[in-house]
Design an enzyme around this catalytic site. Structure first.
Site, mmCIF file in Angstrom:
data_model
loop_
_atom_site.group_PDB
_atom_site.id
_atom_site.type_symbol
_atom_site.label_atom_id
_atom_site.label_comp_id
_atom_site.label_asym_id
_atom_site.label_seq_id
_atom_site.Cartn_x
_atom_site.Cartn_y
_atom_site.Cartn_z
ATOM 1 N N LYS A 34 57.440 26.586 41.965
ATOM 2 C CA LYS A 34 57.126 25.198 42.320
ATOM 3 C C LYS A 34 58.085 24.782 43.433
ATOM 4 C CE LYS A 34 57.023 20.662 40.048
ATOM 5 N NZ LYS A 34 56.776 20.010 38.758
ATOM 6 N N ASP A 41 55.281 12.518 28.580
ATOM 7 C CA ASP A 41 54.109 12.559 29.454
ATOM 8 C C ASP A 41 53.143 13.628 28.948
ATOM 9 O OD1 ASP A 41 52.474 11.813 31.545
ATOM 10 O OD2 ASP A 41 53.503 13.045 33.038
ATOM 11 N N SER A 59 54.924 18.282 45.309
ATOM 12 C CA SER A 59 55.206 19.714 45.149
ATOM 13 C C SER A 59 53.960 20.558 45.334
ATOM 14 C CB SER A 59 55.770 19.952 43.747
ATOM 15 O OG SER A 59 54.794 19.591 42.789
ATOM 16 N N LYS A 60 54.204 21.828 45.633
ATOM 17 C CA LYS A 60 53.133 22.820 45.640
ATOM 18 C C LYS A 60 53.593 23.969 44.763
ATOM 19 C CE LYS A 60 51.179 21.605 50.020
ATOM 20 N NZ LYS A 60 51.492 21.508 51.408
ATOM 21 N N GLY A 100 51.376 19.015 42.975
ATOM 22 C CA GLY A 100 51.702 17.740 42.353
ATOM 23 C C GLY A 100 51.925 16.717 43.447
ATOM 24 N N ILE A 134 48.545 27.756 43.437
ATOM 25 C CA ILE A 134 47.891 27.616 42.132
ATOM 26 C C ILE A 134 47.914 26.191 41.610
ATOM 27 C CG2 ILE A 134 47.987 29.991 41.298
ATOM 28 C CD1 ILE A 134 50.646 29.488 40.090
ATOM 29 N N GLY A 135 48.493 25.303 42.371
ATOM 30 C CA GLY A 135 48.473 23.908 41.935
ATOM 31 C C GLY A 135 49.297 23.064 42.877
HETATM 32 N N1 LIG Z 1 54.016 27.523 35.472
HETATM 33 C C1 LIG Z 1 52.836 27.299 36.042
HETATM 34 N N2 LIG Z 1 51.878 28.239 36.024
HETATM 35 C C2 LIG Z 1 50.677 28.002 36.600
HETATM 36 N N3 LIG Z 1 50.340 26.865 37.216
HETATM 37 C C3 LIG Z 1 51.262 25.886 37.265
HETATM 38 C C4 LIG Z 1 52.557 26.046 36.690
HETATM 39 N N4 LIG Z 1 53.252 24.913 36.883
HETATM 40 C C5 LIG Z 1 52.442 24.083 37.537
HETATM 41 N N5 LIG Z 1 51.238 24.651 37.777
HETATM 42 C C6 LIG Z 1 50.094 24.052 38.470
HETATM 43 O O1 LIG Z 1 50.573 23.157 39.453
HETATM 44 C C7 LIG Z 1 50.146 21.821 39.169
HETATM 45 C C8 LIG Z 1 51.257 20.859 39.528
HETATM 46 O O2 LIG Z 1 52.406 21.167 38.778
HETATM 47 P P1 LIG Z 1 53.275 20.054 38.068
HETATM 48 O O3 LIG Z 1 52.389 19.248 37.186
HETATM 49 O O4 LIG Z 1 54.450 20.678 37.460
HETATM 50 O O5 LIG Z 1 53.714 19.235 39.319
HETATM 51 P P2 LIG Z 1 54.106 17.719 39.381
HETATM 52 O O6 LIG Z 1 54.713 17.504 40.713
HETATM 53 O O7 LIG Z 1 54.915 17.363 38.203
HETATM 54 O O8 LIG Z 1 52.673 17.097 39.278
HETATM 55 P P3 LIG Z 1 52.311 15.595 39.069
HETATM 56 O O9 LIG Z 1 52.678 14.915 40.339
HETATM 57 O O10 LIG Z 1 50.802 15.693 38.848
HETATM 58 O O11 LIG Z 1 53.052 15.126 37.861
HETATM 59 C C9 LIG Z 1 49.781 21.825 37.710
HETATM 60 O O12 LIG Z 1 48.792 20.866 37.423
HETATM 61 C C10 LIG Z 1 49.270 23.233 37.508
HETATM 62 O O13 LIG Z 1 47.923 23.317 37.909
#
Ligand SMILES: Nc1ncnc2c1ncn2[C@@H]1O[C@H](COP(=O)(O)OP(=O)(O)OP(=O)(O)O)[C@@H](O)[C@H]1O
Length: 421
Positions: A72, A175, A39-40, A36, A33-34
């Site tokens: 995550k 952020d 991360s996945k 980063g 679903i996303g």
């Molecule tokens: N609790 C959640 N419910 C649904 N989707 C989520 C959730 N947490 C994260 N996501 C999805 O996953 C994506 C990446 O999560 P997150 O932003 O926490 O990761 P990150 O590693 O901090 O990302 P970045 O590198 O962009 O800062 C988010 O943009 C969102 O689309």
């Protein structure tokens, strides 16, 4: 096109993750679903066994009537040491500290091994605010959300409330941006991604790290000054509000000095935007951090008032007289900005909305019950509006018995908004 070797490796990694999740009580689905930088994020399901052992998880999912969570998965091999040593622990500790506010994503638990860290999070399945703004803009063939919807998301349902909660527990987000605001099925907004958050405690200590997206960054940070994290969050809030109502960011430049030039010039508003909304954005987009509106003033700003008016029209309530009122905290705030007081609602009027449901004991000793307990037909819009008047934090004035925006009330084990009994 992925090579077959790479594909096999990915499949093997995924199966390892499935087993590691199962060992910890979660069924990992293949639905990503996303993602980063390191991360996945996957859809997963909590097992009954896991729910038995995790009260946070079981109480939350019971209320949601499903067992879905977002997991995550951070790859330790891909993440630099600073990320795993600094940002990841920050994210976990900030989410533990902000537990449990209805507009902050919940962290149910974490587990890790040498290869991966897992964060089990509340699922917010309707994408992020940026996607929402873009979808609505396309549907309307006009950039931005309607002001009414922006008001609902910003205040009544919730962004200001989430940020106020973080600040009240000593966390600055640092952020805040549309991509870090998720939406869930019931329309609630959920603040997420606390990787850059900092625990300031309740002091207004100054920070020095630059750590965010330039378009949302306050001028004092771009100028490499020491900054107050709360005031910097306020700047980002106004950028988000501008993005909501205009469908675009007010200042867009890659070079910090050009950004500063645009900031000094001020935002350019789209035609048709109400004067009240412009006024609120300008009140927050003050170059001087001390001149920015505080969260209490944001919540009491006249752009926010239609929601409260709705309540008055349902209740026939009369706003409290302003002069000399002891219970209105707006008087204590520090802005040069003309402060609009939030009208108070008397408890007797609220009681007419309430029917019995087990009252909750608050730390202040007052008996409270959730707004959702209001059962009467026709009361729902009053509840909505009342929720908005209390959006900064649920609270109760004990002395003169009106409800108003005055101070934080911590309610044990129960998130949400409450009526005094
Ligand atoms: N609790 C959640 N419910 C649904 N989707 C989520 C959730 N947490 C994260 N996501 C999805 O996953 C994506 C990446 O999560 P997150 O932003 O926490 O990761 P990150 O590693 O901090 O990302 P970045 O590198 O962009 O800062 C988010 O943009 C969102 O689309």
């Amino acid at each position: 096109m992925k090579s077959s070797g790479r594909l096999k490796l990915e499949q093997r990694t995924f199966m390892e993750q499935v087993h590691e999740c199962l060992d910890n009580g979660y069924l990992l689905s293949s639905k990503k679903i996303g993602s980063g930088a390191f991360s996945k994020v996957y859809l997963a399901y909590a097992t009954q066994e896991r729910m038995k052992h995790n009260p946070k998880l079981s109480s939350d999912l019971r209320n949601k009537h499903h067992t879905m969570v977002a997991i995550k998965i951070v790859s330790m091999a891909k993440a630099p040491e600073e990320f795993s040593q600094k940002f990841l622990p920050r994210e976990s500790s900030s989410l533990n500290a902000t537990y449990k506010h209805v507009n902050v994503v919940q962290l149910y638990e974490t587990y890790q091994n040498s290869q991966r860290s897992y964060l089990v999070l509340e699922l917010a399945a309707r994408g992020d605010l940026l996607e929402h703004i873009n979808t609505v803009s396309d549907q309307r063939c006009c950039p931005g959300l309607e002001e009414e919807e922006a008001r609902r998301l910003f205040w009544q349902w919730q962004l200001v409330s989430a940020v106020a909660h973080c600040h009240n527990v000593g966390i600055v987000h640092r952020d805040l941006k549309c991509e870090n605001i998720l939406l869930e099925d019931q329309g609630f907004l959920k603040l997420t991604d606390f990787g850059f958050a900092n625990c300031t405690g309740l002091k207004n200590s100054l920070l020095s790290t630059f750590c965010r997206s330039v378009a949302y960054t306050a001028p004092e940070i771009l100028m490499s000054k020491k900054y107050n994290g709360k005031q910097a969050d306020l700047w980002s809030l106004s950028i988000i509000l501008h993005a909501m109502v205009s469908g675009k960011l007010p200042f867009k430049e890659h070079q910090p000095h050009r950004m500063l030039h645009l900031m000094r010039r001020g935002p350019i508003f789209k035609p048709g935007l109400s004067p009240e909304c412009r006024d609120l954005i300008r009140g927050l987009l003050q170059l001087h951090p001390h001149a920015r509106l505080g969260l209490q003033q944001v919540a009491a700003h006249h752009w926010m008032l239609p929601a409260a008016q709705e309540l008055f029209s349902v209740l026939g309530a009369v706003p409290e007289p302003q002069a000399g009122s002891q219970d209105n905290t707006e008087s204590g705030t520090d802005s040069m900005y003309p402060c609009t007081r939030t009208p108070c609602i008397h408890v007797q009027q609220l009681q007419s909305l309430q029917q019995s449901k087990t009252p909750k004991e608050s730390t202040s000793g007052l008996a409270l019950r959730p707004l959702e307990a209001c059962p009467r037909q026709g009361a729902s819009s009053a509840c909505q509006a009342l929720r908005s008047t209390m959006a900064v934090s649920p609270l109760v004035c004990a002395t003169r018995q009106p409800l108003s925006l005055c101070s934080t009330l911590t309610i044990r084990n129960m998130p949400g908004h409450y009526l005094a009994n």
